[in-house]
Write an enzyme that holds these catalytic residues in place. Structure first.
Site, PDB file in Angstrom:
ATOM      1  N   GLU A   5      -4.174   3.444   4.235  1.00 17.81           N
ATOM      2  CA  GLU A   5      -5.679   3.578   4.322  1.00 17.81           C
ATOM      3  C   GLU A   5      -6.352   2.163   3.970  1.00 17.81           C
ATOM      4  O   GLU A   5      -5.834   1.560   3.044  1.00 17.81           O
ATOM      5  CB  GLU A   5      -6.116   4.535   3.001  1.00 17.81           C
ATOM      6  CG  GLU A   5      -5.970   5.944   3.419  1.00 17.81           C
ATOM      7  CD  GLU A   5      -6.472   6.798   2.166  1.00 17.81           C
ATOM      8  OE1 GLU A   5      -6.211   7.934   2.315  1.00 17.81           O
ATOM      9  OE2 GLU A   5      -7.006   6.358   1.404  1.00 17.81           O
TER      10      GLU A   5
ATOM     11  N   CYS B 204      -9.062   5.954  -2.732  1.00 19.37           N
ATOM     12  CA  CYS B 204      -7.539   6.263  -3.112  1.00 19.37           C
ATOM     13  C   CYS B 204      -6.940   7.422  -2.463  1.00 19.37           C
ATOM     14  O   CYS B 204      -6.814   8.491  -2.941  1.00 19.37           O
ATOM     15  CB  CYS B 204      -7.365   6.608  -4.519  1.00 19.37           C
ATOM     16  SG  CYS B 204      -6.297   5.011  -5.122  1.00 19.37           S
TER      17      CYS B 204
HETATM   18  N1  SAH Z   1      -3.072   1.595  -8.679  1.00 14.68           N
HETATM   19  C1  SAH Z   1      -4.029   0.985  -9.103  1.00 14.68           C
HETATM   20  C2  SAH Z   1      -4.920   0.356  -7.901  1.00 14.68           C
HETATM   21  C3  SAH Z   1      -5.138   1.577  -7.031  1.00 14.68           C
HETATM   22  S1  SAH Z   1      -6.164   2.781  -7.559  1.00 14.68           S
HETATM   23  C4  SAH Z   1      -4.760   1.281 -10.261  1.00 14.68           C
HETATM   24  O1  SAH Z   1      -4.809   2.464 -10.512  1.00 14.68           O
HETATM   25  O2  SAH Z   1      -5.647   0.467 -10.663  1.00 14.68           O
HETATM   26  C5  SAH Z   1      -7.639   1.857  -7.459  1.00 14.68           C
HETATM   27  C6  SAH Z   1      -8.913   2.459  -8.475  1.00 14.68           C
HETATM   28  O3  SAH Z   1      -9.322   3.851  -8.031  1.00 14.68           O
HETATM   29  C7  SAH Z   1      -8.365   2.588  -9.941  1.00 14.68           C
HETATM   30  O4  SAH Z   1      -9.168   2.275 -10.871  1.00 14.68           O
HETATM   31  C8  SAH Z   1      -8.330   4.177  -9.787  1.00 14.68           C
HETATM   32  O5  SAH Z   1      -8.252   4.642 -11.286  1.00 14.68           O
HETATM   33  C9  SAH Z   1      -9.472   4.700  -9.193  1.00 14.68           C
HETATM   34  N2  SAH Z   1      -9.389   6.039  -8.404  1.00 14.68           N
HETATM   35  C10 SAH Z   1      -8.375   6.810  -8.319  1.00 14.68           C
HETATM   36  N3  SAH Z   1      -8.849   8.064  -7.775  1.00 14.68           N
HETATM   37  C11 SAH Z   1     -10.127   8.045  -7.844  1.00 14.68           C
HETATM   38  C12 SAH Z   1     -11.108   8.810  -7.526  1.00 14.68           C
HETATM   39  N4  SAH Z   1     -10.673  10.152  -7.207  1.00 14.68           N
HETATM   40  N5  SAH Z   1     -12.455   8.587  -7.740  1.00 14.68           N
HETATM   41  C13 SAH Z   1     -12.731   7.371  -8.426  1.00 14.68           C
HETATM   42  N6  SAH Z   1     -12.006   6.331  -8.226  1.00 14.68           N
HETATM   43  C14 SAH Z   1     -10.467   6.801  -8.199  1.00 14.68           C
HETATM   44 FE1  SF4 Z   2      -1.286   5.333  -8.410  1.00 16.27          FE
HETATM   45 FE2  SF4 Z   2      -2.841   6.013 -10.503  1.00 16.27          FE
HETATM   46 FE3  SF4 Z   2      -3.799   3.887  -8.829  1.00 16.27          FE
HETATM   47 FE4  SF4 Z   2      -3.734   6.497  -8.159  1.00 16.27          FE
HETATM   48  S1  SF4 Z   2      -4.941   5.357  -9.800  1.00 16.27           S
HETATM   49  S2  SF4 Z   2      -3.008   4.640  -6.971  1.00 16.27           S
HETATM   50  S3  SF4 Z   2      -1.960   7.581  -8.987  1.00 16.27           S
HETATM   51  S4  SF4 Z   2      -1.690   4.065 -10.070  1.00 16.27           S
END
Ligand code: SAH
Ligand code: SF4
Length: 364
Positions: A88, A341
């Site tokens: 994505e 994400c």
């Molecule tokens: N793994 C890394 C980067 C990818 S996730 C991390 O966790 O930082 C990127 C951001 O999207 C993170 O801050 C995560 O907490 C957020 N995120 C994940 N799922 C989400 C959702 N459903 N709604 C809003 N933000 C989300």
């Molecule tokens: Fe992985 Fe957590 Fe980041 Fe989602 S929010 S990509 S599960 S580290």
């Protein structure tokens, strides 16, 4: 080939019996002009193009599966890889004129354009609220595939991408080498300033330590969500291995080594981590750390969590602001197209038909 910088491309040229500068020409086509078709690299001798292909080098390997757009211009792409799986990537133009969001965007140049890219297919960290985490870990994304997400979106949209955030699927610091290689190529070859690159991590301490030693001027974002260890253990399971006190020490060291301010991210979940008391706890935790807080509206992925109400977000923001710390609330974008994400990919896997119907009705 997008995982190779100019120096390596010059080596490829030499190995093909060509002068080194021909490798530089290839680099310009790939990184500056987003051209991924060898046959259209018109200033390269045909013999060289044939040698490149015969040696097994391909400029790009991903193919577009879907491309969804919302009225604010946010576009979400799903790209299939012959190495397996789908990636994505999201393109977000930012408009100077707020009105542009509601009018015809044709012909208006965005002020800046951010690409959000994936570093892994799936993710092993398994945060409770994240669609990517729920899908489990599949594989690491190669540096070339990371660059290709940027280059393809640039080619497809006609926009020059000014900022890249490693915030798509996956945990970049658990795919450290390829992520750093992509950072360096985006900076040196694609021409994106280090300060316009952001790596977001769930708090992988060994990765933060390693990154601190690189002393790069990129932005490090840490997805903290809460300053309460037992709550964080359930939201971000990696917290059991890398608890908050250790994480703070790693962040302090990062700031000391790089002189860069850290971004602390908190996805606000209604009734879970969004009370004023929890905001005060966060303020206390961050004491002595050069960090800015970014509050993120939760993009609902399943029934377990709900996004915080706007009044709760505002109250949380105020507590932080009154403590004298910089705080912002992320503008929500692309919710209709699952631009968070792992969401689009997960739904496509669950049945492409359902998603298509839903989007047809979403007015995009
Ligand atoms: N793994 C890394 C980067 C990818 S996730 C991390 O966790 O930082 C990127 C951001 O999207 C993170 O801050 C995560 O907490 C957020 N995120 C994940 N799922 C989400 C959702 N459903 N709604 C809003 N933000 C989300
Ligand atoms: Fe992985 Fe957590 Fe980041 Fe989602 S929010 S990509 S599960 S580290």
């Amino acid at each position: 080939m997008l995982g190779l910088g100019s120096l390596e491309l010059k080596e490829v040229a030499r190995a093909c019996g060509q002068p080194a500068y021909r490798g530089g020409q290839v680099a310009r086509w790939l990184f500056e002009r987003s051209e991924l078709d060898l046959d259209r690299m018109s200033d390269l001798p045909r013999a060289f193009r044939e040698q490149i292909a015969a040696a097994g080098y391909v400029p790009g390997e991903l193919t577009f599966v879907t491309d969804r757009q919302t009225p604010d211009g946010t576009r979400k792409f799903l790209l299939a890889s012959p190495r397996g799986g789908t990636l994505e990537a999201v393109l977000m133009p930012h408009w100077t004129d707020a009105e542009a969001v509601h009018t015809d965007l044709e012909g208006i140049r965005p002020e800046r354009v951010t690409a959000c890219i994936s570093t892994q297919i799936g993710c092993a960290v398994g945060c409770a609220f994240c669609a990517t985490g729920l899908s489990g870990f599949h594989r690491n994304v190669a540096a070339g595939e990371m660059i290709e997400q940027v280059v393809r979106m640039q080619g497809q949209s006609g926009y020059r991408i000014s900022n890249v955030v490693f915030m798509g699927m996956g945990e970049p610091l658990l795919n450290y080498n390829d992520t750093l290689k992509a950072v360096r190529i985006l900076n040196a070859e694609v021409g994106i300033g280090m300060r316009h690159l952001t790596i977001s991590t769930a708090g992988i301490i060994p990765g933060i330590d390693r990154l601190a030693d690189e002393r790069l001027q990129l932005t490090l974002a840490v997805s903290l969500h809460t300053a309460d260890d037992s709550l964080r253990d359930t939201l971000v399971p990696i917290n059991r291995r890398y608890p908050l006190a250790d994480l703070k020490a790693a962040m302090k060291q990062y700031v000391a080594r790089t002189s860069r301010r850290i971004t602390i991210e908190c996805v606000l979940l209604s009734g879970v981590n969004d009370s004023p008391a929890q905001a005060r706890e966060l303020v206390r935790y961050l004491e002595g750390l050069n960090a800015h807080v970014n509050l993120i509206p939760y993009n609902a992925t399943d029934a377990q969590f709900e996004p915080s109400r706007p009044a709760a977000v505002e109250a949380f923001r105020e507590v932080i602001e009154r403590s004298g710390r910089a705080v912002s609330v992320r503008v929500e974008r692309g919710r209709q197209i699952d631009a968070a994400c792992g969401q689009l990919r997960r739904r496509m896997a669950a049945g492409g038909e359902a998603i298509r119907k839903e989007h047809d009705g979403a007015g995009s």
